[in-house]
Design a protein around this motif. Structure first.
Motif, PDB file in Angstrom:
ATOM      1  N   PHE A 179       0.823  -1.204   0.000  1.00 33.91           N
ATOM      2  CA  PHE A 179       0.000   0.000   0.000  1.00 33.91           C
ATOM      3  C   PHE A 179       0.864   1.264   0.000  1.00 33.91           C
ATOM      4  O   PHE A 179       0.357   2.368   0.176  1.00 33.91           O
ATOM      5  CB  PHE A 179      -0.913   0.009   1.232  1.00 33.91           C
ATOM      6  CG  PHE A 179      -1.886  -1.140   1.283  1.00 33.91           C
ATOM      7  CD1 PHE A 179      -3.124  -1.048   0.669  1.00 33.91           C
ATOM      8  CD2 PHE A 179      -1.558  -2.323   1.929  1.00 33.91           C
ATOM      9  CE1 PHE A 179      -4.023  -2.096   0.710  1.00 33.91           C
ATOM     10  CE2 PHE A 179      -2.451  -3.383   1.977  1.00 33.91           C
ATOM     11  CZ  PHE A 179      -3.681  -3.274   1.360  1.00 33.91           C
ATOM     12  N   GLY A 180       2.172   1.069  -0.169  1.00 33.26           N
ATOM     13  CA  GLY A 180       3.074   2.208  -0.157  1.00 33.26           C
ATOM     14  C   GLY A 180       3.274   2.816   1.206  1.00 33.26           C
ATOM     15  O   GLY A 180       3.614   4.000   1.321  1.00 33.26           O
ATOM     16  N   LEU A 181       3.075   2.031   2.256  1.00 33.51           N
ATOM     17  CA  LEU A 181       3.165   2.532   3.623  1.00 33.51           C
ATOM     18  C   LEU A 181       4.241   1.805   4.413  1.00 33.51           C
ATOM     19  O   LEU A 181       4.569   0.646   4.133  1.00 33.51           O
ATOM     20  CB  LEU A 181       1.823   2.356   4.346  1.00 33.51           C
ATOM     21  CG  LEU A 181       0.642   3.185   3.844  1.00 33.51           C
ATOM     22  CD1 LEU A 181      -0.628   2.758   4.562  1.00 33.51           C
ATOM     23  CD2 LEU A 181       0.899   4.666   4.055  1.00 33.51           C
ATOM     24  N   SER A 182       4.764   2.497   5.425  1.00 30.93           N
ATOM     25  CA  SER A 182       5.704   1.895   6.368  1.00 30.93           C
ATOM     26  C   SER A 182       5.432   2.459   7.749  1.00 30.93           C
ATOM     27  O   SER A 182       5.172   3.659   7.888  1.00 30.93           O
ATOM     28  CB  SER A 182       7.149   2.205   5.964  1.00 30.93           C
ATOM     29  OG  SER A 182       8.052   1.780   6.983  1.00 30.93           O
ATOM     30  N   PRO A 183       5.483   1.627   8.783  1.00 33.68           N
ATOM     31  CA  PRO A 183       5.393   2.186  10.135  1.00 33.68           C
ATOM     32  C   PRO A 183       6.602   3.063  10.411  1.00 33.68           C
ATOM     33  O   PRO A 183       7.669   2.889   9.808  1.00 33.68           O
ATOM     34  CB  PRO A 183       5.375   0.951  11.040  1.00 33.68           C
ATOM     35  CG  PRO A 183       6.028  -0.127  10.229  1.00 33.68           C
ATOM     36  CD  PRO A 183       5.686   0.165   8.797  1.00 33.68           C
ATOM     37  N   ALA A 184       6.435   4.013  11.321  1.00 32.43           N
ATOM     38  CA  ALA A 184       7.570   4.815  11.748  1.00 32.43           C
ATOM     39  C   ALA A 184       8.529   3.995  12.587  1.00 32.43           C
ATOM     40  O   ALA A 184       9.721   4.296  12.650  1.00 32.43           O
ATOM     41  CB  ALA A 184       7.076   6.027  12.544  1.00 32.43           C
ATOM     42  N   HIS A 185       8.012   2.938  13.214  1.00 33.24           N
ATOM     43  CA  HIS A 185       8.830   2.104  14.093  1.00 33.24           C
ATOM     44  C   HIS A 185       8.135   0.752  14.259  1.00 33.24           C
ATOM     45  O   HIS A 185       6.903   0.691  14.278  1.00 33.24           O
ATOM     46  CB  HIS A 185       8.956   2.778  15.465  1.00 33.24           C
ATOM     47  CG  HIS A 185      10.272   2.554  16.144  1.00 33.24           C
ATOM     48  ND1 HIS A 185      11.297   3.465  16.102  1.00 33.24           N
ATOM     49  CD2 HIS A 185      10.737   1.519  16.881  1.00 33.24           C
ATOM     50  CE1 HIS A 185      12.336   3.020  16.799  1.00 33.24           C
ATOM     51  NE2 HIS A 185      12.014   1.837  17.271  1.00 33.24           N
ATOM     52  N   LEU A 186       8.915  -0.296  14.371  1.00 32.47           N
ATOM     53  CA  LEU A 186       8.408  -1.631  14.686  1.00 32.47           C
ATOM     54  C   LEU A 186       9.060  -2.088  15.977  1.00 32.47           C
ATOM     55  O   LEU A 186      10.290  -2.105  16.086  1.00 32.47           O
ATOM     56  CB  LEU A 186       8.721  -2.615  13.552  1.00 32.47           C
ATOM     57  CG  LEU A 186       8.419  -4.097  13.820  1.00 32.47           C
ATOM     58  CD1 LEU A 186       6.923  -4.315  14.045  1.00 32.47           C
ATOM     59  CD2 LEU A 186       8.920  -4.980  12.679  1.00 32.47           C
ATOM     60  N   LEU A 187       8.240  -2.427  16.963  1.00 32.76           N
ATOM     61  CA  LEU A 187       8.737  -2.899  18.250  1.00 32.76           C
ATOM     62  C   LEU A 187       8.251  -4.325  18.453  1.00 32.76           C
ATOM     63  O   LEU A 187       7.040  -4.588  18.456  1.00 32.76           O
ATOM     64  CB  LEU A 187       8.245  -2.001  19.384  1.00 32.76           C
ATOM     65  CG  LEU A 187       8.647  -0.528  19.245  1.00 32.76           C
ATOM     66  CD1 LEU A 187       7.423   0.316  18.905  1.00 32.76           C
ATOM     67  CD2 LEU A 187       9.308  -0.010  20.503  1.00 32.76           C
ATOM     68  N   PRO A 189      14.603  -5.867   3.282  1.00 31.51           N
ATOM     69  CA  PRO A 189      14.470  -5.358   4.655  1.00 31.51           C
ATOM     70  C   PRO A 189      13.447  -4.223   4.732  1.00 31.51           C
ATOM     71  O   PRO A 189      13.175  -3.534   3.741  1.00 31.51           O
ATOM     72  CB  PRO A 189      15.878  -4.859   4.990  1.00 31.51           C
ATOM     73  CG  PRO A 189      16.779  -5.568   4.039  1.00 31.51           C
ATOM     74  CD  PRO A 189      15.985  -5.765   2.785  1.00 31.51           C
ATOM     75  N   LEU A 190      12.898  -4.020   5.915  1.00 30.54           N
ATOM     76  CA  LEU A 190      11.928  -2.961   6.142  1.00 30.54           C
ATOM     77  C   LEU A 190      12.601  -1.593   6.154  1.00 30.54           C
ATOM     78  O   LEU A 190      13.799  -1.469   6.414  1.00 30.54           O
ATOM     79  CB  LEU A 190      11.207  -3.191   7.473  1.00 30.54           C
ATOM     80  CG  LEU A 190      10.326  -4.443   7.565  1.00 30.54           C
ATOM     81  CD1 LEU A 190       9.866  -4.659   9.002  1.00 30.54           C
ATOM     82  CD2 LEU A 190       9.129  -4.338   6.624  1.00 30.54           C
ATOM     83  N   ASP A 191      11.791  -0.569   5.899  1.00 29.65           N
ATOM     84  CA  ASP A 191      12.292   0.807   5.894  1.00 29.65           C
ATOM     85  C   ASP A 191      11.965   1.519   7.209  1.00 29.65           C
ATOM     86  O   ASP A 191      11.715   2.736   7.209  1.00 29.65           O
ATOM     87  CB  ASP A 191      11.686   1.586   4.729  1.00 29.65           C
ATOM     88  CG  ASP A 191      12.297   1.174   3.406  1.00 29.65           C
ATOM     89  OD1 ASP A 191      13.532   1.076   3.338  1.00 29.65           O
ATOM     90  OD2 ASP A 191      11.540   0.951   2.441  1.00 29.65           O
TER      91      ASP A 191
END
Length: 258
Positions: free
Chosen positions: A112-120, A189-191
């Motif tokens: 969807f062209g989205l990324s979380p600001a952070h993954l915990l 890898p995630l951004d």
């Protein structure tokens, strides 16, 4: 007009009228969305909580449980994308099963062209570290119950309640099976940065198997160990939430700088 409420998460409003960040909280095996609800009063006023509601429990008890973890991740990514129209930053947090589901949801959000600001991610080995222990979901009831007891995540009065066990042990077992049936796929890898949180004495999460999380992001990965076992986040709640708040503050700053 406000968008209709999603069946996939329950939003606990921030204390501020203009929240800076929404935190999606993914529950562990067998848990409902309310297990993190009390965090609202312990986090900054500008953080809005969105508690993930999985089918087969809580208000969705009558719905069939998901057939795969990937199916859950795809549904959640679509719902998060729908809720992110205003462009407000969001972060993902998950514990145990929830950590794996949050990770796969972060991957699915890229479509969807989205990324979380952070993954915990909390209480979970790196996703590529699959099959290091025996399959627990196939154990007989008595043996499976001993595994659950050993994790110290449920009150003794529930574990001694036959009616409760008859109702909820199959849900917990099905969640274990979702994770054990899941197959890791190699992807870019995630951004977003990843923070890995774990208990030093968690027998279900060998510490060397946390290292692989660093391969899943190009934005940096940090690991923080806490005293305690699998449910260290409740055993050491004040310390844990202080770290969580610190990381979320960094996520807000990082998003503002982009």
């Amino acid at each position: 007009m406000p968008s209709p409420a999603s069946p996939w998460f329950s939003v606990v409003p921030a204390g501020s009228s203009s929240p800076a960040l929404r935190l999606y909280c993914f529950p562990y095996a067998g848990a409902g969305h309310t297990v993190f609800q009390h965090w609202r009063t312990r986090l900054a006023d500008d953080i809005e909580l969105a508690l993930v509601k999985l089918p087969g429990r809580g208000g969705r008890f009558g719905e069939p449980q998901a057939r795969s973890l990937a199916e859950l991740a795809d549904c959640l990514a679509a719902e998060i994308a729908r809720a992110s129209g205003a462009g407000r930053p969001f972060a993902l947090f998950g514990h145990s099963m929830g950590a794996l589901l949050a990770f796969e949801t972060a991957r699915a959000l890229r479509r969807f062209g989205l990324s979380p600001a952070h993954l915990l991610v909390s209480g979970r080995t790196a996703p590529a570290a699959h099959g290091w222990r025996e399959r627990l979901s196939d154990l007989p009831d008595a043996a499976f119950l001993e595994v659950i007891r050993g994790m110290n995540g449920l009150p003794q009065e529930l574990l001694d309640n036959g009616e409760w066990l008859e109702l909820f042990l199959p849900i917990i077992r099905a969640d274990f099976a979702l994770c054990e049936d899941h197959r890791y796929r190699q992807e870019a890898p995630l951004d977003c940065p990843i923070d890995v949180l774990a208990g030093r004495n968690d027998a279900s999460v060998p510490l060397p198997l946390l290292d692989g999380w660093s391969e899943e992001t190009r934005r940096g990965c940090r690991t923080r160990l806490f005293p305690g076992g699998h449910f260290f986040l409740f055993e050491r709640q004040a310390e844990f939430l202080a770290v969580l708040q610190d990381r979320l503050s960094l996520a807000e700053v990082g998003h503002a700088a982009v």
